[in-house]
Design a protein around this motif. Structure first.
Motif: not given
Length: 362
Positions: A230-237, A263-268
């Motif tokens: 969550e911290k990673k994808w919220t940082a990029k909105n 896969l999720l980390d790669n997508a983010v």
């Protein structure tokens, strides 16, 4: 890319001498076998005559032995010539194969083999050339990995070293100290994650038996993976969609957890600011397919299969973090579950699919 230095190959004269020696040895062996065969046949014929099995006129003894001797000598000469020619051609093909293998052993992965138009020669050539291309590709990936991994490790190490020195000197405000400590913490975590990925890949590659299999809620596992990042994808909105029903699967929960996180980390990582990520689950009679789709740059068609190779990275500019091990881990875990993994890219979107059996075969 810096390729390893090639070892010197054997000189041509030495190779010719070795080829001639091997040809002569094989020819001599064939000659001895032929002589032994002729002596055995002659002895059998003589024994048959002495035993009365073969009857000839007494006046014909000299002529018979002359004819037998003539045919024996002629057979030996013709057989020797034929065996020399056959041995010459056979050893020539074998010598080509040995030379090509020596080139591979010396680090020349550009070596290719052609053994004529025969079916066996074509099959050997095809197998050898396929092996050489795979070794060449592996060597290129290894070189890329060394370069990329060195770069990825050097950057956080330099940051940690530099900010640690500033903290040691003192004279910083409390706000500066907290900021520098935060950077050191982030860079240390980055180093730890890279080392963990490489260790995980090594561990999974050495695993041939699927263990720790249980039946659990796949949908809930995917939601937990999304929350962990969550911290990673919220940082990029990023807008993240995961509207799927409850699905269960029988598999290794720990290993599949690594698939979803990678896969999720790669997508983010490759989704631009304010982009979108969509996670979907499709259930069939015997299989479950999970897709992770993100907006952003596309993967070139020629790289869609190569992205699952160890240490391969589409981005060679080091603008994104990573060592090229995440997707290799995904593929290996899918293989352990007798599943499939593939990628599709186009229209400014990229999607990764993982199809798994609901219950892996024993």
């Amino acid at each position: 890319m810096t390729m390893p230095a090639k070892k010197s190959l054997p000189k041509k004269n030495s190779s010719k001498r070795k080829r001639l020696t091997v040809t002569l040895v094989v020819t001599a062996a064939a000659f001895l076998i032929l002589v032994f065969t002729m002596l055995l046949v002659g002895a059998a014929a003589y024994a048959a005559i002495r035993a009365g099995i073969l009857h000839i006129a007494p006046s014909g003894h000299a002529g018979l032995f002359f004819v037998l001797a003539f045919f024996a000598v002629a057979s030996i000469l013709v057989g020797t010539i034929v065996s020399f020619l056959v041995g010459r051609f056979s050893i020539s093909a074998l010598d080509k194969l040995i030379q090509a293998m020596n080139r591979l052993a010396a680090g020349d992965y550009k070596a290719r083999l052609t053994l004529g138009d025969g079916r066996l020669g074509q099959e050997i050539s095809k197998s050898f050339n396929t092996m050489a291309r795979e070794l060449d590709s592996t060597e290129m990936l290894r070189s890329d990995f060394v370069n990329n991994f060195s770069h990825e490790f050097k950057t956080p190490i330099v940051s940690i070293y530099g900010f640690a020195r500033l903290l040691r000197r003192g004279g910083l405000s409390e706000e500066q100290s907290r900021e520098y400590l935060s950077i050191i913490e982030q860079e240390s975590g980055r180093l730890s994650a890279m080392a963990t990925n490489v260790l995980n890949l090594t561990k999974i590659e050495n695993q041939s038996i699927l263990s720790g299999v249980s039946t659990y809620n796949l949908s809930e596992q995917l939601r937990r993976a999304i929350l962990l990042l969550e911290k990673k994808w919220t940082a990029k909105n990023l807008a993240l969609s995961c509207a799927f029903r409850e699905h269960s699967i029988t598999a290794s929960e720990d290993l599949l957890g690594q698939i979803w996180l990678n896969l999720l980390d790669n997508a983010v990582k490759f989704t631009p600011q304010d982009g979108e990520i969509t996670v979907s689950i499709f259930e069939e009679d015997e299989d479950i397919t999970v897709s992770v789709k993100n907006t952003g740059s596309e993967i070139p068609p020629q790289d869609l299969d190569r992205v699952f190779a160890k240490f391969y990275q589409c981005d060679t500019s080091h603008s994104s973090e990573g060592t090229g091990t995440g997707l290799a881990i995904v593929k290996k875990i899918a293989d352990l579950h007798h599943g499939q993994v593939w990628a599709e890219s186009g229209s400014r979107e990229t999607a990764f699919f993982v199809r798994l059996p609901k219950t892996p075969p024993q």
